[in-house]
Design a protein around this motif. Structure first.
Motif, PDB file in Angstrom:
ATOM      1  N   UNK A  31     -62.884  96.286  36.844  1.00 38.26           N
ATOM      2  CA  UNK A  31     -62.672  95.010  37.519  1.00 38.26           C
ATOM      3  C   UNK A  31     -63.539  94.897  38.767  1.00 38.26           C
ATOM      4  N   UNK A  32     -63.702  96.006  39.499  1.00 34.76           N
ATOM      5  CA  UNK A  32     -64.515  95.970  40.712  1.00 34.76           C
ATOM      6  C   UNK A  32     -65.984  95.760  40.389  1.00 34.76           C
ATOM      7  N   UNK A  33     -66.479  96.416  39.352  1.00 30.44           N
ATOM      8  CA  UNK A  33     -67.879  96.231  38.951  1.00 30.44           C
ATOM      9  C   UNK A  33     -68.135  94.780  38.571  1.00 30.44           C
ATOM     10  N   UNK A  34     -67.176  94.180  37.851  1.00 28.75           N
ATOM     11  CA  UNK A  34     -67.342  92.781  37.464  1.00 28.75           C
ATOM     12  C   UNK A  34     -67.263  91.859  38.669  1.00 28.75           C
ATOM     13  N   UNK A  35     -66.443  92.211  39.655  1.00 24.11           N
ATOM     14  CA  UNK A  35     -66.309  91.358  40.831  1.00 24.11           C
ATOM     15  C   UNK A  35     -67.447  91.496  41.813  1.00 24.11           C
ATOM     16  N   UNK A  54     -66.895  79.573  33.546  1.00 23.76           N
ATOM     17  CA  UNK A  54     -67.076  80.737  34.389  1.00 23.76           C
ATOM     18  C   UNK A  54     -66.346  80.603  35.720  1.00 23.76           C
ATOM     19  N   UNK A  55     -66.378  79.410  36.322  1.00 24.79           N
ATOM     20  CA  UNK A  55     -65.723  79.225  37.620  1.00 24.79           C
ATOM     21  C   UNK A  55     -64.216  79.431  37.530  1.00 24.79           C
ATOM     22  N   UNK A  56     -63.511  78.799  36.575  1.00 26.67           N
ATOM     23  CA  UNK A  56     -62.068  79.093  36.456  1.00 26.67           C
ATOM     24  C   UNK A  56     -61.787  80.555  36.098  1.00 26.67           C
ATOM     25  N   UNK A  57     -62.640  81.127  35.238  1.00 29.90           N
ATOM     26  CA  UNK A  57     -62.437  82.529  34.889  1.00 29.90           C
ATOM     27  C   UNK A  57     -62.588  83.434  36.099  1.00 29.90           C
ATOM     28  N   UNK A  58     -63.586  83.157  36.945  1.00 27.91           N
ATOM     29  CA  UNK A  58     -63.774  83.957  38.158  1.00 27.91           C
ATOM     30  C   UNK A  58     -62.586  83.798  39.096  1.00 27.91           C
ATOM     31  N   UNK A  59     -62.031  82.558  39.167  1.00 28.52           N
ATOM     32  CA  UNK A  59     -60.866  82.339  40.020  1.00 28.52           C
ATOM     33  C   UNK A  59     -59.662  83.128  39.519  1.00 28.52           C
ATOM     34  N   UNK A  60     -59.476  83.130  38.196  1.00 29.41           N
ATOM     35  CA  UNK A  60     -58.358  83.891  37.620  1.00 29.41           C
ATOM     36  C   UNK A  60     -58.544  85.384  37.875  1.00 29.41           C
ATOM     37  N   UNK A  61     -59.748  85.862  37.640  1.00 30.82           N
ATOM     38  CA  UNK A  61     -60.037  87.275  37.848  1.00 30.82           C
ATOM     39  C   UNK A  61     -59.763  87.677  39.295  1.00 30.82           C
TER      40      UNK A  61
END
Length: 1017
Positions: A713-717, A732-739
């Motif tokens: 998760x940290x690598x992706x963030x 991508x924007x909603x997915x990034x917000x959820x993540x």
């Protein structure tokens, strides 16, 4: 000016000499057998009549004497004449001589002046502004390594010595003292001469305004050949300049030492030399280690030279006159520490000393401020506050930490070391079970803490959470660039359910493993070459592989099951051709470092699924679903959904296509760990010391899975905000917000739940089970044991036999096998059932003098049963229950007569009696036991079945009385431990950086030339 193969620097030196604002009255050049044209350069610059040609064997001091002897004698004694010394690689600034002479007019008592020495290529590099010497012979310049000149040392004046490059000497003092010592052909001649100048009543000063640029070609091996000889020896090779320098340093110290102190100084220098050689060996610099020893041998082999040097000091003042110019005690201590570090670390030299009068610039933040400004430090402090607040009940009150899987700590580190090194353990009927290597790690930590074993346990449980976060933060360097993401990584990892559960249940092995796991994973990834591409991780070297093996061995000692995961991934990486050699070293070397425990694992593979301490069965087994959601099981389990967000965030991380390789690698680790953890939830194992199969705790495997998911998760963030910000709006924007939301909320929710729920069975209190007089009697001549009975759930009773005040750390792992308790099982069963018989006599035969029932309550049927047992007398209540004593005299050792009667043996004294007697030790029979009377070993025999001691160790004794020494031969255990220590030392040495010689002003570091002639040639 003395030259020897200095053609590369002579043109610059002669041009600078010609530009002096106060030119010398006469210049003499001495060439000592140069083969590179230095003699021609000197002749062209100074004139053939001003150049003296000497042989190759001429030392620097002898060359100076040749030059000075060619000068006309001093005509007027009222006129002070000065001699100025230059090397063929020392270029003085144009005002150097003028400034030196100006200072000489102001200080009439000073006979030697020296210039500030700067680098040849790097004009700002400070090499020397006067110097002193340590008691070991090490030069102390008071400069940091590669320190640049900003005028910070221009207030220096009086000094012990100045370098010979640019040295200005009064001619009459030079002639009176006989110049440089001929026993010092190359190095330390300036130190010896300046020391003698002080003892002659003159002063030595450095003039920081006067500057000389020095190449230090001889010391750094920059000359084309090395041909000057050591006194009495052969040519000094360039690769052995260190030997020549060390020999000269020892020679000077011994020459300047008073006669009454000479033997003590020599012994000190010899011991210091051997210690330095050992440090060089540890730093894998065998050449310098040899040079240290050969330098000492060179001094010893030429006592005549030392005597001649000491005669030069006759008639001079005591050498203690320069004591105020020698380094102070605090400086010497700091210097010694830096020297040790420098020898063990990469680089040719330790950082130089900073003089005590030098203070840091007030405009720069202090050390404390710089430390606490680091994100890793304040993240660890936040975790420390959280952990201390949640576990606050553990830090109030007196007593020791114990409960759950943790037994109380013994009094000191010596007790832990004894348990680890002994071949026989006084637990119940006795045990030869080898102590696990985790106990050695705990003993080592206790030793570092001045032998305080309870303090070591306290620190582990107090600092485990912040230390785990700190190690996770540092392990993310080079892989995760974003500081906020690394902070989240460290906090989330440190608050994983397995860490908090291990803290509450006293699982010390898992807590230590949580600290060691992040750096171990990072090192193994480097060894395998996984994740190196696209990150700042450097590929592993051979040294890295050995260091990885040492760290992995420590991790496996605390969490053995993790070696299975390392072995699986190491095998896969080797199969596909990833850095086979490094991986084999990293994965297989721990098996040898953990000897002889590794053999025990081969005999009992179930030990791989165990952990240090008492098995904790509360909350086990756990469902595979909870394990998949990072819940390892145990008391006070958190809700299953609390870390579901983290798992989802790690799944969404697979959508980052630019980082899919490292994310997939982390998911592979997580899946293998998950499979192992799920298998453990369905697996019951029979440990050597436990008769019934017990479920295994999947904590360490869950810990590795959690770390892999957090990292994914940290690598992706990392860099997600920039990547999403530059893309058109879409999924991508909603997915990034959820993540991001799931990631941030998970540690917050974990902290809230941790505060709300009870910590677990771990607590602080008085661990004493027995009154003080009972514990004292167990250490007396009779070595009385205590049978402690405890009621378990479901009406089951458990018991143990105590040989002291109670069980301590290490006893659970070294307990005897379950089969050793078969005889005692029958005795305790008959005793607690009240059937009547010879149970009391059987207990006395086993050395049991007391019976304790823990948590006894009035009206308990067991209390009444034991009260009615013949031969048992009820005592006052113990701190933890009811206590009875066994009638008669009990002893660990007894003599059995042929008629079945027995007599206790105290302090090994066997009374006289009839023939055919048997000496019985209430310990399980083992070939390691031996009984010796004088120098004669008693024959090993077996007690009769009727004696109730057929299981015990027995020896045949004669009718005469004797004093018997009964001991256990643990020589085999000791041999294995010495082998283990040797292997550990070898691996540590192999993992240390290889020392390399570095020139602080190397030719390839050439800046812009400060003159156009010859510089950098």
């Amino acid at each position: 000016m003395v030259a020897h193969n200095g053609a590369a620097w002579l043109p610059t030196v002669t041009s600078f000499l010609a530009e002096q604002t106060r030119p010398p009255d006469s210049v003499v050049g001495v060439d000592t057998g140069s083969t590179d044209g230095s003699s021609v350069i000197l002749s062209d610059a100074l004139g053939s009549d001003s150049v003296i040609r000497a042989s190759t064997d001429t030392s620097f001091g002898a060359a100076l004497q040749l030059g000075f002897s060619s000068l006309p004698p001093q005509q007027n004694e009222d006129v002070i004449e000065w001699l100025w010394i230059l090397h063929d690689d020392s270029a003085p600034d144009s005002a150097c001589l003028e400034l030196l002479l100006r200072d000489s007019d102001l200080h009439a008592t000073t006979a030697v002046f020296g210039a500030k020495t700067l680098g040849w290529h790097d004009r700002r590099l400070l090499l020397e502004v006067g110097f002193s010497v340590m008691g070991s012979g090490r030069r102390v310049t008071g400069l940091e390594r590669r320190e640049h000149d900003q005028g910070q040392h221009d207030d220096r004046s009086d000094t012990l010595a100045v370098g010979s490059a640019g040295m200005l000497v009064r001619r009459d003092v030079w002639e009176a003292l006989g110049g440089f010592d001929p026993a010092l052909p190359l190095f330390r001649d300036d130190l010896d001469f300046c020391w003698r100048v002080h003892r002659a009543g003159h002063a030595v000063r450095v003039v920081p305004a006067a500057i000389v640029h020095h190449r230090e070609a001889s010391f750094h091996g920059r000359r084309s050949t090395g041909s000057r000889r050591e006194g009495g020896g052969g040519p000094v090779r360039q690769s052995r300049m260190h030997r020549a320098d060390r020999r000269s340093a020892l020679h000077v110290l011994l020459a300047q030492t008073p006669g009454w102190r000479l033997p003590f100084t020599f012994v000190r220098l010899a011991l210091g030399t051997m210690f330095r050689a050992l440090l060089y060996v540890l730093g894998k610099d065998l050449g310098r280690a040899s040079d240290e020893l050969r330098a000492l041998g060179g001094v010893v082999a030429h006592p005549g030279q030392l005597n001649a040097s000491r005669r030069r000091n006759q008639g001079l003042a005591s050498s203690s006159c320069v004591r105020w110019l020698r380094p102070r005690a605090r400086t010497r201590l700091r210097h010694a520490m830096e020297t040790v570090g420098g020898m063990l670390a990469s680089g040719s030299r330790a950082t130089s000393e900073v003089d005590e009068d030098d203070f840091p610039d007030d405009s720069q933040p202090g050390v404390v401020r710089r430390t606490f400004m680091r994100p890793s430090v304040w993240t660890a402090l936040v975790l420390l506050v959280i952990a201390a607040a949640v576990s606050r009940s553990l830090w109030w009150g007196s007593g020791s930490l114990f409960g759950g899987g943790l037994l109380p700590a013994p009094e000191g580190a010596s007790d832990l070391w004894a348990t680890y090194t002994q071949g026989w353990h006084e637990l119940g009927p006795g045990s030869t079970t080898p102590a696990p290597p985790s106990l050695a790690l705990l003993a080592l930590l206790s030793s570092v803490l001045l032998g305080k074993a309870p303090l070591a346990i306290d620190l582990i449980f107090l600092l485990a959470v912040p230390a785990a976060g700190f190690s996770a933060f540092l392990s993310g360097r080079g892989v995760i660039a974003s500081i906020p993401v690394r902070v989240w990584l460290s906090i989330t990892y440190a608050l994983l359910p397995v860490v908090t559960t291990a803290l509450g249940t006293g699982r010390v092995g898992t807590l230590v493993a949580a600290v060691l796991l992040p750096p171990t994973v990072r090192l193994l990834a480097r060894c395998a070459g996984v994740g190196v591409t696209g990150t700042a991780l450097r590929p592993a070297t051979n040294r890295t592989a050995w260091f990885t093996a040492a760290v992995l061995a420590a991790l496996v000692a605390c969490a053995p099951v993790l070696w299975v995961v390392a072995f699986v991934f190491g095998g896969v990486a080797v199969a596909i051709g990833h850095r086979v050699r490094n991986l084999l070293i990293a994965v297989l070397a721990p098996l040898f470092l953990l000897l002889p425990w590794s053999f025990e694992v081969i005999l009992h593979p179930s030990l791989l699924l165990s952990e240090p301490g008492v098995p904790v069965l509360d909350g086990l087994p756990v469902t595979p679903l909870r394990v998949a959601l990072l819940q390892p099981g145990g008391p006070a389990q958190i809700p299953w959904w609390l870390f579901a967000g983290l798992v989802v965030a790690a799944l969404l991380a697979l959508l980052r296509h630019d980082k899919v390789r490292i994310t997939l690698a982390l998911w592979c680790v997580a899946l293998v760990s998950l499979v192992l953890a799920v298998v453990q939830t369905r697996l019951y194992v029979t440990l050597p010391a436990i008769q019934a199969p017990v479920p295994t705790w999947p904590g360490p495997a869950t810990l590795l899975m959690g770390f892999a998911l957090v990292c994914a998760a940290a690598v992706a963030g990392d860099g997600l905000r920039e990547r999403i910000g530059g893309a058109t709006f879409g999924w991508r924007q909603p997915g990034a917000l959820v993540l991001t939301s799931l990631a941030v909320l998970t540690p917050i929710a974990a902290v809230g739940w941790w505060f709300a729920e009870p910590l677990g069975p771990l607590h602080r209190g008085d661990p004493a089970l027995l009154p003080a007089y009972v514990a004292e009697e167990s250490q007396g001549p009779s070595q009385t044991r205590t049978l402690a009975i405890t009621r378990a759930s479901g009406g089951v009773m458990t018991y143990t036999v105590l040989s002291g005040g109670g069980l301590v750390v290490g006893d659970a792992e070294t307990a005897p096998p379950a089969t050793a308790w078969n005889g005692m099982d029958a005795i305790v069963s008959a005793l607690t059932s009240g059937r009547g018989g010879d149970e009391v006599r059987a207990l006395a035969a086993q050395g049991v003098g007391y019976v304790l029932v823990t948590d006894a309550r009035d009206g308990d049927p067991l209390i009444a049963t034991l009260d009615s047992e013949p031969g048992m007398r009820r005592l006052s209540r113990a701190p933890t229950g009811a206590l009875w004593s066994i009638a008669g005299t009990t002893s660990l050792t007894r003599v059995l007569a042929p008629d079945g009667s027995s007599e206790p043996v105290l302090n090994g004294v066997v009374p006289p009696g009839e023939a055919g007697r048997v000496l019985v030790l209430a310990q399980s029979a083992d070939p390691g036991w031996e009984a010796v009377v004088g120098d004669v070993s008693l024959p090993v025999t077996k007690a009769t079945e009727e004696s109730l001691m057929s299981w015990a160790q027995a020896f045949g004794v004669g009718p005469e009385g004797a004093t018997v020494d009964i001991r256990f031969d643990d020589a085999q255990r000791q041999r294995w431990l010495w082998l283990e220590l040797l292997l550990v030392v070898i691996v540590i040495v192999l993992s240390l950086p290889t020392r390399t010689s570095r020139d602080p002003d190397a030719d390839d570091a050439d800046l812009d030339s400060f003159v156009q002639t010859g510089v950098g040639a």
